[in-house]
Structures are given as C-alpha cells and as structure tokens.
Design a protein around this motif. Structure first.
Motif, PDB file in Angstrom:
ATOM      1  N   PHE A 173       0.226   6.504   2.720  1.00  0.00           N
ATOM      2  CA  PHE A 173       0.998   5.278   2.862  1.00  0.00           C
ATOM      3  C   PHE A 173       2.355   5.362   2.180  1.00  0.00           C
ATOM      4  O   PHE A 173       3.160   4.476   2.298  1.00  0.00           O
ATOM      5  CB  PHE A 173       0.227   4.099   2.281  1.00  0.00           C
ATOM      6  CG  PHE A 173      -1.093   3.911   2.938  1.00  0.00           C
ATOM      7  CD1 PHE A 173      -1.134   3.625   4.283  1.00  0.00           C
ATOM      8  CD2 PHE A 173      -2.260   4.047   2.240  1.00  0.00           C
ATOM      9  CE1 PHE A 173      -2.347   3.468   4.916  1.00  0.00           C
ATOM     10  CE2 PHE A 173      -3.466   3.890   2.873  1.00  0.00           C
ATOM     11  CZ  PHE A 173      -3.523   3.597   4.207  1.00  0.00           C
ATOM     12  N   GLU A 197       0.820  -1.213   0.000  1.00  0.00           N
ATOM     13  CA  GLU A 197       0.000   0.000   0.000  1.00  0.00           C
ATOM     14  C   GLU A 197       0.853   1.263   0.000  1.00  0.00           C
ATOM     15  O   GLU A 197       0.385   2.326  -0.369  1.00  0.00           O
ATOM     16  CB  GLU A 197      -0.974   0.000   1.173  1.00  0.00           C
ATOM     17  CG  GLU A 197      -0.361   0.053   2.560  1.00  0.00           C
ATOM     18  CD  GLU A 197      -0.023  -1.315   3.086  1.00  0.00           C
ATOM     19  OE1 GLU A 197       0.055  -2.255   2.268  1.00  0.00           O
ATOM     20  OE2 GLU A 197       0.173  -1.458   4.299  1.00  0.00           O
ATOM     21  N   ARG A 198       2.124   1.134   0.376  1.00  0.00           N
ATOM     22  CA  ARG A 198       2.969   2.318   0.367  1.00  0.00           C
ATOM     23  C   ARG A 198       3.250   2.779  -1.063  1.00  0.00           C
ATOM     24  O   ARG A 198       3.631   3.910  -1.288  1.00  0.00           O
ATOM     25  CB  ARG A 198       4.288   2.025   1.087  1.00  0.00           C
ATOM     26  CG  ARG A 198       4.169   2.230   2.584  1.00  0.00           C
ATOM     27  CD  ARG A 198       5.352   1.661   3.289  1.00  0.00           C
ATOM     28  NE  ARG A 198       5.305   0.201   3.217  1.00  0.00           N
ATOM     29  CZ  ARG A 198       6.355  -0.571   3.443  1.00  0.00           C
ATOM     30  NH1 ARG A 198       7.509  -0.058   3.702  1.00  0.00           N
ATOM     31  NH2 ARG A 198       6.230  -1.868   3.399  1.00  0.00           N
ATOM     32  N   GLU A 206      -5.750   8.905  -2.786  1.00  0.00           N
ATOM     33  CA  GLU A 206      -6.163   8.583  -1.426  1.00  0.00           C
ATOM     34  C   GLU A 206      -5.108   7.846  -0.634  1.00  0.00           C
ATOM     35  O   GLU A 206      -5.211   7.706   0.566  1.00  0.00           O
ATOM     36  CB  GLU A 206      -7.423   7.716  -1.477  1.00  0.00           C
ATOM     37  CG  GLU A 206      -8.644   8.539  -1.728  1.00  0.00           C
ATOM     38  CD  GLU A 206      -9.765   7.689  -2.248  1.00  0.00           C
ATOM     39  OE1 GLU A 206      -9.494   6.612  -2.788  1.00  0.00           O
ATOM     40  OE2 GLU A 206     -10.907   8.103  -2.100  1.00  0.00           O
ATOM     41  N   ARG A 212      -0.643   6.657  11.970  1.00  0.00           N
ATOM     42  CA  ARG A 212      -0.878   5.289  11.547  1.00  0.00           C
ATOM     43  C   ARG A 212       0.375   4.622  11.022  1.00  0.00           C
ATOM     44  O   ARG A 212       0.452   3.413  10.943  1.00  0.00           O
ATOM     45  CB  ARG A 212      -1.975   5.243  10.497  1.00  0.00           C
ATOM     46  CG  ARG A 212      -2.163   6.543   9.772  1.00  0.00           C
ATOM     47  CD  ARG A 212      -3.321   6.514   8.849  1.00  0.00           C
ATOM     48  NE  ARG A 212      -3.473   5.246   8.201  1.00  0.00           N
ATOM     49  CZ  ARG A 212      -4.623   4.727   7.904  1.00  0.00           C
ATOM     50  NH1 ARG A 212      -5.711   5.370   8.207  1.00  0.00           N
ATOM     51  NH2 ARG A 212      -4.693   3.579   7.300  1.00  0.00           N
TER      52      ARG A 212
END
Lengths: 394, 279
Positions: free
Chosen positions: A177, A52-53, A173, A186
């Motif tokens: 990340f 996701e990064r 979005e 987070r």
C-alpha cells in the motif's frame, strides 16, 4: 521516548499531528495498551496512521525506533522520569513471580527494583554478549528499550508471545500500500481516483436550477436563467506510449495506466512509439502499418491537449541526439528535435517513467530526456502520478 | 471489552482498535478490501455489547444535514392550506436524522456510517464538529441537541475518495487486512461448524490459489468464500472434486460464486485450458 517515536514518524513523512499524539497518550493512560508490546503496536498504529498507504512506513519506523535502543542504561534518570510508575508497578505485578515479589519487598520496595533490574541485565549481557536472543528481540519493546524487557531479565513473560509481536511489524504486510511502490493490480483504483480529481475541473455550462429559482424569486417572479459550470471531464489528453524492447518489463503497469485513463477521459488520443518519437507514430501497437505522420499528429490536436509520454527513456544516447540514430529505421531528424517540437506544441507535458526512480542516474539517456523535458519526468508510481498530474494542471 | 463473537472472528489488532474507540469515545474508521467484513463488524459489535445499532448508509446524494435533521417545509405548507393546528409548532416538521437518533437513543447505541466515501467530498468536513462534540444546533427551533453519553461511531470506507485530514485526526483507524489461512480457518469454522475437515482444506487451498492468479480484476474475498462454501455444502460435494490433478489449474465447481466478472472467468478458463493442454 514516545516523543522521539512521534518525531521519527514525522520525519518518515507520516502525517501525524499533535492531536493524534495526545490521543495516544490518553489511550495509554486509560490502560488500553495492556502492557504488552503487541497491543502497544496495534494501539499506536490505530491512533497515528490514518491511511493504509502509510502502514508500511509506520512498521519500519516502529521497528527502527524500538530496536535501536538496546543500551540506554546509563541514562536511567530519564528512564525513571519517562515511564509512569503505575505502568511499571502493573507490569511487575503481571510478570513477577511470588518469590520475586517478596524479594522486591525484601530489597526495599519499588525504587530498589530498578537497580536490581539494571544489575541483572548487566549480568545477562555478559553471559550473552551480542546474542540476539535476549535483548535483541526484546529490543523492540518499549520496556525492553529501557532495559526493562521482562524477557531479557527473565521475570517471566511468555516468550513466544513476544517473538510473535516482533514479527507483526517486521513482516511488513502493508508494503503493497506504500505509494512509492509502483502501481500494482490493486493500486490501480487508487491511481484512477488521482486522475479523477485532476479531471473533475473541466468547465461547461448547465442550467443551475436552485440558482435560477433564487434569482427568479429575487427578480419578483420573472424568469432569470442562471448557468453553472458542469462537473464534467473537459480535459484532453494526448498519450504517447513507448512499446517494445526494454518496455516489455513494464507492460502491466502501462496497461493499467492506459485502462485507467481510457475510462477516465472522454478526450483521449493515444499513439505508440519505440524508444524515442521520430517522424512516425503508430495508432495501433499490433499493426505497425497503421503509421501516422508525426506532423499530422502535431497539427491535429490543439495546444489545449495535455501531453503525456510514457516510456523508460532507456536507450542509446544516439537515438536522442543524432540523425540516423534510431534503432528501427533511418531517421532524417534527431529524436530530440521531435521531442522539442512536441513540447513547443503542447506546453502542458510530462514524461512518466515506469522504471524505478533509483535507477535513473545509471542510464545516461534518462538524464538527457529529463533535461529535454525540463525536469518534468516522473516515476510511474502513485505519488509520481500525483505530482505529474499537478504539473499538468499548472 | 470486545473480543469478537461466535460468528465474527476479530484479530487482535482489530480488538485493540475497537476497544480504544470504545474507551476514548472516538469514531473508528474501518477500511479494507470489499467483503472482509467491515459492515458486518458493526452488527456483531452491537450484538456483543448488547447495544442498539443505528445504520446510516451513505449514497452519492447524501448530505451531512440529513444526518442531523430536515425541515419538512412542504408538509407544513400543505397543513397550513388545510388549517391544521399542528402548523403553529415548527418542531412538528423537524424530521430527525440518524445522528440525532443516535444522540438520544437509550441505551447508548452504535452508529454505523456506512461507505462514507460514497458521499460528496465535503461530506466528512460537514460532520466534523458534530462528531467531535457530539452536539448540534437546530436552527428552526433554536435548541441544542447533545448526546448525554457519546455513542460509538463506526465509519466504513471503500477508499473511493480521500478523507480530509482534519476528519482523520479525530478517528481511530483500522485497515482490515485479508485474513491469513489460519484466521480464515477460524472464520469458516465460526460459520460452518460442521464442515468436513477434508473439504475445508481443499476448498481453502483452491481459494488461496485462485487469489494468487495474476491479473484478476476482483479477487474473491471472505464473503465470497463463505457463499461458495454454502453452495458446496448444499450440493454435498466430496473433497475429491476440488482436488486438482497433478497440481494443474482446474475450474472449481460453482466458480461463479468466487469470480464475479466475465473477464476474470474468461482469464481463468484460458489458464485452465492452457494447463490441460500442457499436460
């Protein structure tokens, strides 16, 4: 077309391999992209990005690749060569009205269609010269990129759907990340994991039960004890944190780093300084009277401690280079003398800077500290932390 | 093709990923914040496609070999002491693992490998070949177990450990994002079809406001919202209770369902207190 996208992804440091590219082609062949840009975006994202990064980088590359290609009409040979005909046919079937279909028949079938499209598109271009409505928004579509965007040539694709598709990756979005972004609430867990990997390499001794049994059996039954390295955290860390002044902006990031380190390292010693370490450090940030002699610190902790400075290194150059340059009190020895003493005492040292790396060149003192540290200054981001940990383990 | 179910709202990107994995018969790796429905997806998928679900929950001690088979040497030793006839056939002591089951179950099942990041760092590597070729060799009986039809393998991860690249290359990947308010309304609607509109609106406002509170250790997620709504419905609270007066922060009723640790609760109470004092 796709191969260019693939190489752009690689250039953006997204680790895509040939295997994934082939999988994507296979998926496209199986008709999974559904001939809509949005599905193609989702499908390629699911196939090519595995972390996701990297999602944010992917969104950016996707946007750039399929947007910067509004006018490739002079290369229509490659166009025909690269889009599989079935795609076009299916696309045509999906979006063409009955009249248009019969018009195509009248024009002499599919090959002719290409020309008509080109022509129509040219017309549109004149009418809406430079307008973003037609090809601009549609430009992100692989079809649009080839001048085949149904929206641009009005063969009836529903518009709102298209515009929404554009937004999906333009929204970005997944920005949070991306690991070049500073640590956030987070992201701290991920940072902790980096520290953990670093810490798992300590060595201690523990009874190796299976090894002992095997050795004993080989030994004909007489006991042969075997020991094995324990996976316990034997790394010792000396953390020196800059507090106050310009560091107030970075309190959150430092707190997070500190709490991550606290739970991770059994041997963690932390001291505070202001801007630059001098002859005194504080054990407790709130109580400045908890001052400890820096020599005492240097003598207490052995060379096996890893030294981590955390500070933005933004100060007046005098605070580093001159005697009496300190902002809070008169310092009989210059800051750089003390930094050199620290570096001599602790060969494994890094400086973590919470300031965005892009602003470093604008502050003279950051360059001075970086030179003092022998280029061992790293930004306080996940990737910076990762390189810093690697540096410490060398 | 999977389109979500009555009780599970799948966004389009999730549908594309699931259908890609189904069509190309590759594993699908699912990540996301805790409580966004990673594990539930497997249950709903099994229901929607009408296939059996085989669950393999991974713990820190799980070994890859346990998913294939285990040789129960101790039983065999015991049986040999008792003179049991079974002892001569070694296959009596081969205990099938979840992967083996998934390969031979008819109709083709869905295999859920839950929280793969819990296991040792080498675990995914040990399963590379087995998941790629969908076959493995049983050393003791010298037979090869091969899946006739490749089962759909769903893998969930909470990101505690990095997964090896070679493993990732073989999977499709989907990150379940935290749902936006519109999707959330659909999700809640799927679970509480009779919820009063006002209550839902107030509850969602409160919920998203709560997620915005800076410094929370664990932000409440979808599953927590659903639990909380269940409580609200059970207590039959009116929407007015939830509405904050003058946009000030107040502690919502049953906040314990949303905030799961005392620091968060404490932080929130302090914020609420400060808001009250400021008024």
């Amino acid at each position: 077309m796709l191969s260019r996208f693939f190489y752009s992804l690689r250039e953006a440091n997204i680790p895509v391999s040939l295997k994934e590219y082939l999988t994507l082609l296979e998926a496209l062949k199986a008709g999974l992209a559904d001939y809509s840009v949005e599905s193609f975006y989702y499908l390629s994202r699911s196939t090519l990005v595995k972390d996701e990064r990297n999602l944010d980088k992917f969104d950016r590359v996707f946007g750039a690749t399929f947007e910067g290609l509004e006018t490739p009409f002079d290369t229509d040979d490659s166009l025909v060569a690269e889009i599989p005909e079935e795609w076009l046919r299916a696309l045509g079937e999906k979006f063409l009205t009955e009249e248009e279909k019969s018009a195509i028949e009248a024009l002499g079938g599919f090959e002719k269609l290409m020309e008509t499209l080109k022509q129509r598109l040219a017309e549109q271009k004149e009418e809406h010269h430079g307008g973003s409505k037609l090809i601009g928004t549609g430009g992100t579509s692989p079809f649009g990129a080839y001048g085949y965007n149904p929206e641009g040539i009005r063969i009836g694709q529903d518009k709102s759907r298209h515009r929404r598709a554009v937004k999906v990756w333009d929204k970005r979005e997944f920005r949070n990340f991306d690991d070049s972004v500073s640590l956030g609430t987070r992201n701290i867990q991920v940072a902790l994991r980096r520290l953990r990997r670093w810490a798992r390499q300590g060595a201690a001794n523990q009874l190796d039960l299976p090894g002992t049994i095997a050795a004993t059996a080989r030994n004909g039954g007489s006991l042969d004890l075997h020991m094995v390295a324990e996976r316990h955290n034997a790394i010792k860390v000396l953390l020196l944190l800059d507090v106050g002044g310009s560091m107030d902006d970075h309190i959150l990031a430092c707190e997070q780093l500190f709490s991550a380190a606290r739970s991770e390292f059994k041997y963690l010693e932390q001291y505070y300084f202001h801007n630059c370490p001098y002859e005194g450090l504080w054990k407790d940030n709130r109580r400045r009277d908890s001052r400890v002699d820096t020599w005492h610190v240097l003598h207490t902790y052995g060379a096996d401690y890893k030294l981590v400075f955390v500070g933005d290194a933004s100060m007046s150059p005098y605070e580093i280079a001159e005697v009496g340059g300190g902002v809070e009190m008169y310092n009989p020895e210059a800051g750089q003398v003390w930094i050199k003493r620290f570096l001599a005492a602790y060969p494994h040292a890094v400086w973590l800077n919470p300031l965005d790396e892009r602003y470093w060149p604008h502050t003279h003192s950051i360059g001075m500290i970086d030179r003092l540290m022998d280029k061992r200054m790293f930004p306080l981001t996940l990737s910076g932390l990762d390189s810093a940990m690697r540096e410490l383990m060398r | 093709m999977f389109k979500g179910t009555q009780s599970y709202i799948a966004t389009q990107d999730l549908q594309v990923a699931v259908n890609a994995a189904l069509t190309l018969q590759r594993p699908l790796l699912i990540k996301g914040e805790p409580g966004t429905g990673k594990t539930v997806l497997a249950f709903e998928l099994a229901k929607a496609l009408d296939r059996p679900l085989i669950q393999w929950h991974i713990k820190s001690t799980t070994k890859a070999q346990q998913g294939l088979y285990e040789y129960d040497a101790v039983s065999r030793l015991r049986d040999s002491q008792l003179g049991d006839a079974r002892v001569h056939d070694i296959s009596n002591y081969i205990v099938r693992g979840k992967l083996w089951e998934a390969f031979v179950t008819e109709p083709t099942p869905i295999l859920l490998i839950d929280e793969i990041d819990k296991a040792d760092i080498e675990f995914p590597n040990d399963l590379l070949l087995e998941l790629d070729r969908m076959e493995f060799h049983v050393y003791e009986t010298r037979e090869v177990i091969k899946a006739k039809v490749r089962p759909l393998v769903l893998i969930t991860s909470n990101n505690e450990k990095d997964l090896p690249d070679a493993f990732l290359r073989r999977c499709f990947f989907h990150y379940i994002r935290f749902p936006d308010p519109d999707t959330m309304v659909q999700i809640v609607g799927a679970h509480f079809p009779n919820l009063k509109h006002d209550l839902l609106r107030e509850a969602l406002t409160t919920f998203y406001a709560l997620r915005e509170v800076p410094g929370l250790k664990k932000k409440p997620s979808t599953s927590e919202l659903l639990d909380w709504l269940k409580l609200l419905v059970a207590e039959d609270l009116s929407p007015e209770v939830l509405r904050s007066k003058d946009n000030k922060i107040t502690i919502p009723p049953m906040a314990g369902a949303l905030l799961k640790n005392e620091q968060d609760m404490h932080l929130f109470e302090r914020l609420a207190f400060m808001a009250r004092r400021g008024s």
